[in-house]
Scaffold this motif. Structure first.
Motif, PDB file in Angstrom:
ATOM      1  N   TYR A   1      10.918   4.975  18.183  1.00 36.46           N
ATOM      2  CA  TYR A   1      11.334   4.512  16.863  1.00 36.46           C
ATOM      3  C   TYR A   1      12.720   5.077  16.573  1.00 36.46           C
ATOM      4  O   TYR A   1      13.066   6.166  17.023  1.00 36.46           O
TER       5      TYR A   1
ATOM      6  N   ARG B   1      15.406   2.439   7.087  1.00 34.19           N
ATOM      7  CA  ARG B   1      14.031   2.870   7.315  1.00 34.19           C
ATOM      8  C   ARG B   1      13.754   3.040   8.809  1.00 34.19           C
ATOM      9  O   ARG B   1      14.477   2.520   9.657  1.00 34.19           O
TER      10      ARG B   1
ATOM     11  N   MET C   1       8.321  -7.363   3.679  1.00 34.27           N
ATOM     12  CA  MET C   1       8.691  -5.977   3.886  1.00 34.27           C
ATOM     13  C   MET C   1       7.676  -5.022   3.271  1.00 34.27           C
ATOM     14  O   MET C   1       6.690  -5.440   2.686  1.00 34.27           O
ATOM     15  N   VAL C   2       7.958  -3.751   3.457  1.00 36.97           N
ATOM     16  CA  VAL C   2       7.163  -2.677   2.880  1.00 36.97           C
ATOM     17  C   VAL C   2       8.030  -1.989   1.821  1.00 36.97           C
ATOM     18  O   VAL C   2       9.143  -1.572   2.113  1.00 36.97           O
TER      19      VAL C   2
ATOM     20  N   TYR D   1      -0.809   2.878   6.191  1.00 33.50           N
ATOM     21  CA  TYR D   1      -0.765   4.286   6.551  1.00 33.50           C
ATOM     22  C   TYR D   1       0.092   5.063   5.546  1.00 33.50           C
ATOM     23  O   TYR D   1       1.061   4.530   5.011  1.00 33.50           O
TER      24      TYR D   1
ATOM     25  N   LEU E   1       6.078   8.555   3.658  1.00 27.16           N
ATOM     26  CA  LEU E   1       6.346   7.257   4.260  1.00 27.16           C
ATOM     27  C   LEU E   1       5.081   6.419   4.278  1.00 27.16           C
ATOM     28  O   LEU E   1       4.020   6.890   4.694  1.00 27.16           O
TER      29      LEU E   1
ATOM     30  N   SER F   1       0.486  -2.117   9.648  1.00 28.86           N
ATOM     31  CA  SER F   1       0.403  -2.786  10.940  1.00 28.86           C
ATOM     32  C   SER F   1      -0.719  -3.814  10.886  1.00 28.86           C
ATOM     33  O   SER F   1      -1.546  -3.802   9.970  1.00 28.86           O
ATOM     34  N   ARG F   2      -0.727  -4.674  11.862  1.00 29.06           N
ATOM     35  CA  ARG F   2      -1.716  -5.748  11.891  1.00 29.06           C
ATOM     36  C   ARG F   2      -2.624  -5.535  13.080  1.00 29.06           C
ATOM     37  O   ARG F   2      -2.168  -5.513  14.214  1.00 29.06           O
ATOM     38  N   ASP F   3      -3.879  -5.341  12.816  1.00 27.83           N
ATOM     39  CA  ASP F   3      -4.822  -5.158  13.895  1.00 27.83           C
ATOM     40  C   ASP F   3      -4.973  -6.452  14.669  1.00 27.83           C
ATOM     41  O   ASP F   3      -4.916  -7.543  14.099  1.00 27.83           O
TER      42      ASP F   3
ATOM     43  N   ASN G   1       0.657  -2.706  18.780  1.00 20.50           N
ATOM     44  CA  ASN G   1       0.947  -2.752  17.364  1.00 20.50           C
ATOM     45  C   ASN G   1       2.174  -1.990  16.947  1.00 20.50           C
ATOM     46  O   ASN G   1       2.275  -0.794  17.142  1.00 20.50           O
ATOM     47  N   GLU G   2       3.074  -2.711  16.334  1.00 19.26           N
ATOM     48  CA  GLU G   2       4.227  -2.092  15.712  1.00 19.26           C
ATOM     49  C   GLU G   2       3.850  -1.683  14.305  1.00 19.26           C
ATOM     50  O   GLU G   2       3.163  -2.410  13.601  1.00 19.26           O
ATOM     51  N   GLN G   3       4.299  -0.527  13.901  1.00 14.27           N
ATOM     52  CA  GLN G   3       4.121  -0.107  12.514  1.00 14.27           C
ATOM     53  C   GLN G   3       5.436  -0.359  11.775  1.00 14.27           C
ATOM     54  O   GLN G   3       6.518  -0.019  12.275  1.00 14.27           O
TER      55      GLN G   3
ATOM     56  N   PHE H   1       7.638   0.388   8.528  1.00 10.35           N
ATOM     57  CA  PHE H   1       7.764   1.483   7.574  1.00 10.35           C
ATOM     58  C   PHE H   1       8.515   1.065   6.316  1.00 10.35           C
ATOM     59  O   PHE H   1       9.452   0.258   6.370  1.00 10.35           O
ATOM     60  N   GLY H   2       8.103   1.676   5.210  1.00  7.22           N
ATOM     61  CA  GLY H   2       8.879   1.586   3.993  1.00  7.22           C
ATOM     62  C   GLY H   2      10.027   2.586   4.016  1.00  7.22           C
ATOM     63  O   GLY H   2      10.128   3.388   4.947  1.00  7.22           O
ATOM     64  N   PRO H   3      10.870   2.550   2.985  1.00  8.20           N
ATOM     65  CA  PRO H   3      12.031   3.447   2.950  1.00  8.20           C
ATOM     66  C   PRO H   3      11.659   4.890   2.608  1.00  8.20           C
ATOM     67  O   PRO H   3      12.481   5.790   2.801  1.00  8.20           O
TER      68      PRO H   3
END
Lengths: 111, 115
Positions: free
Chosen positions: A36, A43, B3-4, B33, B90, B94-96, B102-104, B106-108
């Motif tokens: 990452y 972000r 987005m998150v 998460y 943070l 992600s999408r099961d 799976n990519e996670q 993230f929010g800011p």
């Protein structure tokens, strides 16, 4: 227990030089490894994952199970590569779940 | 853009005063998460929701709670913040069942200061 180690907190290179960000992991099962990246004021976002065997922005990473490593490499660094890089591990065999992050490496590419 | 989103971006609270951090997503992901990231440290998972199912990490203090009233929103409640709870929080989704691993997303982050 799963653990990720990034031995370098800071890494500085000049533009055009090769760069390697080191990552070692500890996990008893079959791991999924990710890199990452967090650019300045942005972000955290996925750069690449070992399962895809892809090259993103010129970066590649090979999972070496014998050495339990997943080092990130780029042959010619660019100034826009300057960022914080995190190596992350996901175990458990499901398609979702906990990421265990390394401490991160701040890469600075000088002009 | 999907987005998150995390609100607020900066939160200041007093020692012992309950505080709630908010996360929302437009990705329609079923897993959400919460990570805690202290200064110069790696993000550390506190807990996650798989749909409505709450999954706490073993070492997450009881002081931290979470609510997920619907798919889009997830809250982090800190019942009695201590000075040691000052950190960046943070939220990720992600999408099961994704075909690719799976990519996670993230929010800011929300930076919490405890006075």
């Amino acid at each position: 227990a799963q653990r990720v180690t990034q031995p370098e907190k800071l890494l500085s290179v000049f533009k055009g030089a090769p760069v390697e960000l080191k990552c070692n992991y500890s996990y008893s099962g079959s791991p999924e490894l990710f890199w990452y990246v967090q650019y300045s004021r942005q972000r955290l976002q996925l750069l690449l994952r070992h399962i895809s065997r892809e090259s993103i922005k010129g970066f590649t990473a090979d999972l070496n199970k014998g050495e339990t490593s997943f080092h990130l490499k780029k042959p010619f660094a660019q100034e826009e590569d300057s960022a914080m890089y995190y190596c992350a591990l996901k175990g458990g065999g499901t398609s979702y779940g906990k990421l265990t992050f390394g401490q991160g490496t701040i890469l600075t590419v000088h002009p | 853009d999907a987005m998150v989103i995390q609100n607020p971006r900066y939160q200041v609270t007093q020692f012992g005063k309950p505080v709630t951090l908010s996360c929302s997503q437009t990705l329609n992901h079923n897993v959400m998460y919460w990570y805690q990231q202290k200064s110069s440290q790696a993000p550390k998972l506190l807990f996650h929701y798989y749909d409505k199912d709450f999954n706490n990490e073993a070492d997450t203090p009881d002081n931290f709670q979470s609510r997920r009233p619907n798919t889009s929103f997830c809250f982090l409640d800190i019942r009695s913040p201590g000075l040691g709870d000052a950190a960046m929080y943070l939220c990720a989704t992600s999408r099961d069942g994704a075909v690719d691993y799976n990519e996670q997303f993230f929010g800011p982050g929300t930076r919490l200061t405890v006075l």
